[in-house]
Design an enzyme around this catalytic site. Structure first.
Site, mmCIF file in Angstrom:
data_model
loop_
_atom_site.group_PDB
_atom_site.id
_atom_site.type_symbol
_atom_site.label_atom_id
_atom_site.label_comp_id
_atom_site.label_asym_id
_atom_site.label_seq_id
_atom_site.Cartn_x
_atom_site.Cartn_y
_atom_site.Cartn_z
ATOM 1 N N ALA A 147 -9.532 6.180 3.899
ATOM 2 C CA ALA A 147 -9.342 7.372 4.743
ATOM 3 C C ALA A 147 -10.624 8.165 4.943
ATOM 4 O O ALA A 147 -11.357 8.456 3.993
ATOM 5 C CB ALA A 147 -8.253 8.285 4.205
ATOM 6 N N GLY B 240 -8.291 9.950 9.417
ATOM 7 C CA GLY B 240 -8.619 10.044 10.831
ATOM 8 C C GLY B 240 -9.716 11.014 11.190
ATOM 9 O O GLY B 240 -10.059 11.136 12.366
ATOM 10 N N LYS C 221 0.879 -1.164 0.000
ATOM 11 C CA LYS C 221 0.000 0.000 0.000
ATOM 12 C C LYS C 221 0.915 1.212 0.000
ATOM 13 O O LYS C 221 1.605 1.493 0.987
ATOM 14 C CB LYS C 221 -0.919 0.011 1.223
ATOM 15 C CG LYS C 221 -1.901 1.185 1.173
ATOM 16 C CD LYS C 221 -2.655 1.381 2.459
ATOM 17 C CE LYS C 221 -3.492 2.662 2.330
ATOM 18 N NZ LYS C 221 -3.953 3.139 3.643
#
Length: 256
Positions: free
Chosen positions: A185, A159, A98
């Site tokens: 994300a 986040g 990734k």
């Protein structure tokens, strides 16, 4: 359903990928991953010692059950990302990576130029490359051109839990892509995972939303169900939307 996710020639039942950061303990992480049904688990190369089989992180992720997907989190440019990818292979992991290049520590936004540069080199070296990227349809085409195995556009900043703020761009990427699209994300709720799947994403990746939940295991189950529901809805073929009311029952009938 006999509906498989295929990346790099490898088939997976689950369309939910799970990250391994921020969990309160390895045991909680293990239980949450198991409950999620995920088969692909990402781990930051900077957080594990590949030379130690008894590393807390590696001990709880069964390589016979999960594909351990190392990520280059923390890399500031292509050179650092490529070095981390090569270290992963030297440490005995598969040639799956990734790719993350995030030079701005405030936003953690992926650098499109350095990401493309690293993706091209790693793909030529035989890596199965899954790049974390801005939700940019032009960049998506360029990344496909250099041979990535999937595209991982962000839903919103890492986040934040804000959901699919990049929806319009992701829909364009999905429409034009010939490789799987994984929304990565910013997904904070199972409904966000459902939304991503409903608009055509092939999979989603979640970490923070599970790790910081009061009950990470229950939240993992909720994300599994949300992802599955969104995929089923997409395959069912949602009807067209309208700006005007449309009766769901006939306005004429036997009462007349």
């Amino acid at each position: 359903m006999n509906d498989r996710l295929v990346i790099g020639g490898r088939s997976f039942r689950s369309r939910l990928m799970v990250g391994t950061g921020k969990f309160a303990s390895p045991a909680v992480m293990r239980d949450a991953i198991e409950e999620s049904g995920a088969e692909i688990v990402t781990v930051a190369l900077r957080r594990v010692d590949l030379s130690k089989p008894d590393d807390d992180m590696l001990c709880v992720i069964d390589p016979e059950k999960y594909l351990l997907l190392p990520n280059t989190s923390g890399a500031r440019d292509a050179t650092e990302a490529i070095r981390l990818a090569r270290i992963a292979v030297a440490g005995g992991l598969e040639t799956w990576i990734k790719l993350e290049v995030t030079p701005d520590h405030r936003t953690l936004l992926p650098d499109p130029v350095e990401t493309l540069k690293a993706a091209e080199i790693l793909a030529k070296e035989g890596f199965t490359v899954l790049p974390y990227m801005p939700a940019d349809p032009i960049l998506a085409r360029r990344l496909e051109d250099v041979g990535v195995a999937a595209l991982m556009p962000l839903g919103s900043l890492i986040g934040t839990g804000l959901g699919v703020r990049t929806r319009d761009a992701v829909e364009i990427i999905v429409d034009q892509a010939s490789v799987p699209v994984v929304v990565d994300a910013g997904l904070g709720l199972p409904s966000h995972a459902s939304e991503a799947m409903e608009i055509g994403a092939d999979a989603v990746l979640v970490n923070t939303a599970l790790a910081i939940a009061d009950d990470p295991v229950a939240m993992a189950r909720a994300f599994r169900l949300g992802t599955e529901a969104g995929r089923v809805a997409r395959l069912a073929g949602p009807g067209a939307t309208s700006t005007q009311a449309r009766a769901s029952s006939p306005l004429t009938g036997f009462l007349e």
